[in-house]
Design a protein around this motif. Structure first.
Motif, PDB file in Angstrom:
ATOM      1  N   ARG A   1       0.809  -1.212   0.000  1.00 15.11           N
ATOM      2  CA  ARG A   1       0.000   0.000   0.000  1.00 15.11           C
ATOM      3  C   ARG A   1       0.843   1.262   0.000  1.00 15.11           C
ATOM      4  NH1 ARG A   1      -3.599  -0.946   5.089  1.00 15.11           N
ATOM      5  NH2 ARG A   1      -1.662  -1.892   5.714  1.00 15.11           N
ATOM      6  N   ARG A   2       2.101   1.204   0.434  1.00 14.76           N
ATOM      7  CA  ARG A   2       2.930   2.398   0.539  1.00 14.76           C
ATOM      8  C   ARG A   2       3.815   2.603  -0.675  1.00 14.76           C
ATOM      9  NH1 ARG A   2       4.915   2.214   6.798  1.00 14.76           N
ATOM     10  NH2 ARG A   2       2.900   1.723   7.682  1.00 14.76           N
ATOM     11  N   ARG A   3       3.641   1.850  -1.708  1.00 18.92           N
ATOM     12  CA  ARG A   3       4.493   1.944  -2.881  1.00 18.92           C
ATOM     13  C   ARG A   3       3.746   2.546  -4.061  1.00 18.92           C
ATOM     14  NH1 ARG A   3       5.904  -2.814  -0.265  1.00 18.92           N
ATOM     15  NH2 ARG A   3       8.124  -3.071   0.082  1.00 18.92           N
ATOM     16  N   VAL A   4       4.461   3.292  -4.905  1.00 23.80           N
ATOM     17  CA  VAL A   4       3.889   3.817  -6.137  1.00 23.80           C
ATOM     18  C   VAL A   4       4.361   2.905  -7.254  1.00 23.80           C
ATOM     19  CG1 VAL A   4       3.782   5.770  -7.711  1.00 23.80           C
ATOM     20  CG2 VAL A   4       3.881   6.164  -5.262  1.00 23.80           C
ATOM     21  N   THR A   5       3.454   2.121  -7.795  1.00 21.67           N
ATOM     22  CA  THR A   5       3.786   1.196  -8.871  1.00 21.67           C
ATOM     23  C   THR A   5       3.533   1.876 -10.219  1.00 21.67           C
ATOM     24  OG1 THR A   5       1.550   0.304  -8.835  1.00 21.67           O
ATOM     25  CG2 THR A   5       3.177  -0.806  -7.458  1.00 21.67           C
ATOM     26  N   PRO A   6       4.101   1.347 -11.302  1.00 24.39           N
ATOM     27  CA  PRO A   6       3.855   1.961 -12.618  1.00 24.39           C
ATOM     28  C   PRO A   6       2.370   2.062 -12.971  1.00 24.39           C
ATOM     29  CG  PRO A   6       5.657   0.394 -12.769  1.00 24.39           C
ATOM     30  CD  PRO A   6       5.082   0.264 -11.374  1.00 24.39           C
ATOM     31  N   GLU A   7       1.553   1.145 -12.461  1.00 24.31           N
ATOM     32  CA  GLU A   7       0.114   1.195 -12.769  1.00 24.31           C
ATOM     33  C   GLU A   7      -0.564   2.382 -12.076  1.00 24.31           C
ATOM     34  OE1 GLU A   7       1.248  -1.861 -11.131  1.00 24.31           O
ATOM     35  OE2 GLU A   7       1.971  -2.513 -13.089  1.00 24.31           O
ATOM     36  N   THR A   8      -0.106   2.749 -10.888  1.00 25.73           N
ATOM     37  CA  THR A   8      -0.734   3.837 -10.136  1.00 25.73           C
ATOM     38  C   THR A   8       0.021   5.157 -10.266  1.00 25.73           C
ATOM     39  OG1 THR A   8       0.485   3.250  -8.139  1.00 25.73           O
ATOM     40  CG2 THR A   8      -1.681   2.229  -8.435  1.00 25.73           C
ATOM     41  N   LYS A   9       1.090   5.189 -11.065  1.00 30.35           N
ATOM     42  CA  LYS A   9       1.908   6.398 -11.211  1.00 30.35           C
ATOM     43  C   LYS A   9       1.097   7.605 -11.690  1.00 30.35           C
ATOM     44  CE  LYS A   9       5.963   8.433 -11.450  1.00 30.35           C
ATOM     45  NZ  LYS A   9       6.714   8.806 -10.280  1.00 30.35           N
ATOM     46  N   PRO A  10       0.153   7.482 -12.634  1.00 29.35           N
ATOM     47  CA  PRO A  10      -0.611   8.675 -13.063  1.00 29.35           C
ATOM     48  C   PRO A  10      -1.419   9.323 -11.945  1.00 29.35           C
ATOM     49  CG  PRO A  10      -0.862   6.907 -14.656  1.00 29.35           C
ATOM     50  CD  PRO A  10      -0.142   6.326 -13.461  1.00 29.35           C
ATOM     51  N   LYS A  11      -1.749   8.587 -10.899  1.00 24.29           N
ATOM     52  CA  LYS A  11      -2.522   9.147  -9.795  1.00 24.29           C
ATOM     53  C   LYS A  11      -1.676  10.034  -8.893  1.00 24.29           C
ATOM     54  CE  LYS A  11      -5.515   5.107  -9.473  1.00 24.29           C
ATOM     55  NZ  LYS A  11      -5.950   4.032  -8.588  1.00 24.29           N
ATOM     56  N   HIS A  12      -0.345   9.933  -9.003  1.00 25.63           N
ATOM     57  CA  HIS A  12       0.564  10.672  -8.131  1.00 25.63           C
ATOM     58  C   HIS A  12       1.303  11.726  -8.943  1.00 25.63           C
ATOM     59  CE1 HIS A  12      -0.046   7.712  -4.942  1.00 25.63           C
ATOM     60  NE2 HIS A  12      -0.045   6.819  -5.900  1.00 25.63           N
TER      61      HIS A  12
END
Length: 46
Positions: A23-34
């Protein structure tokens, strides 16, 4: 005398089944949200 306490370093917590908690990691799939950080502007003379 005051002591300074740092944030606890160490590995990420694990779930009950032994796998890492992601939950504390920014993965390539969720990168656009950050979004990225804003550029820092210095005042003249700083």
């Amino acid at each position: 005398m005051n002591t300074i306490q740092a944030i606890k370093p160490g590995p990420k917590p694990k779930k009950e089944d032994g796998t890492n908690d992601k939950r504390r990691r920014v993965t390539p799939e969720t990168k656009p949200k950050h979004p990225g950080l804003k550029t820092h502007k210095h005042k003249r003379g700083d």
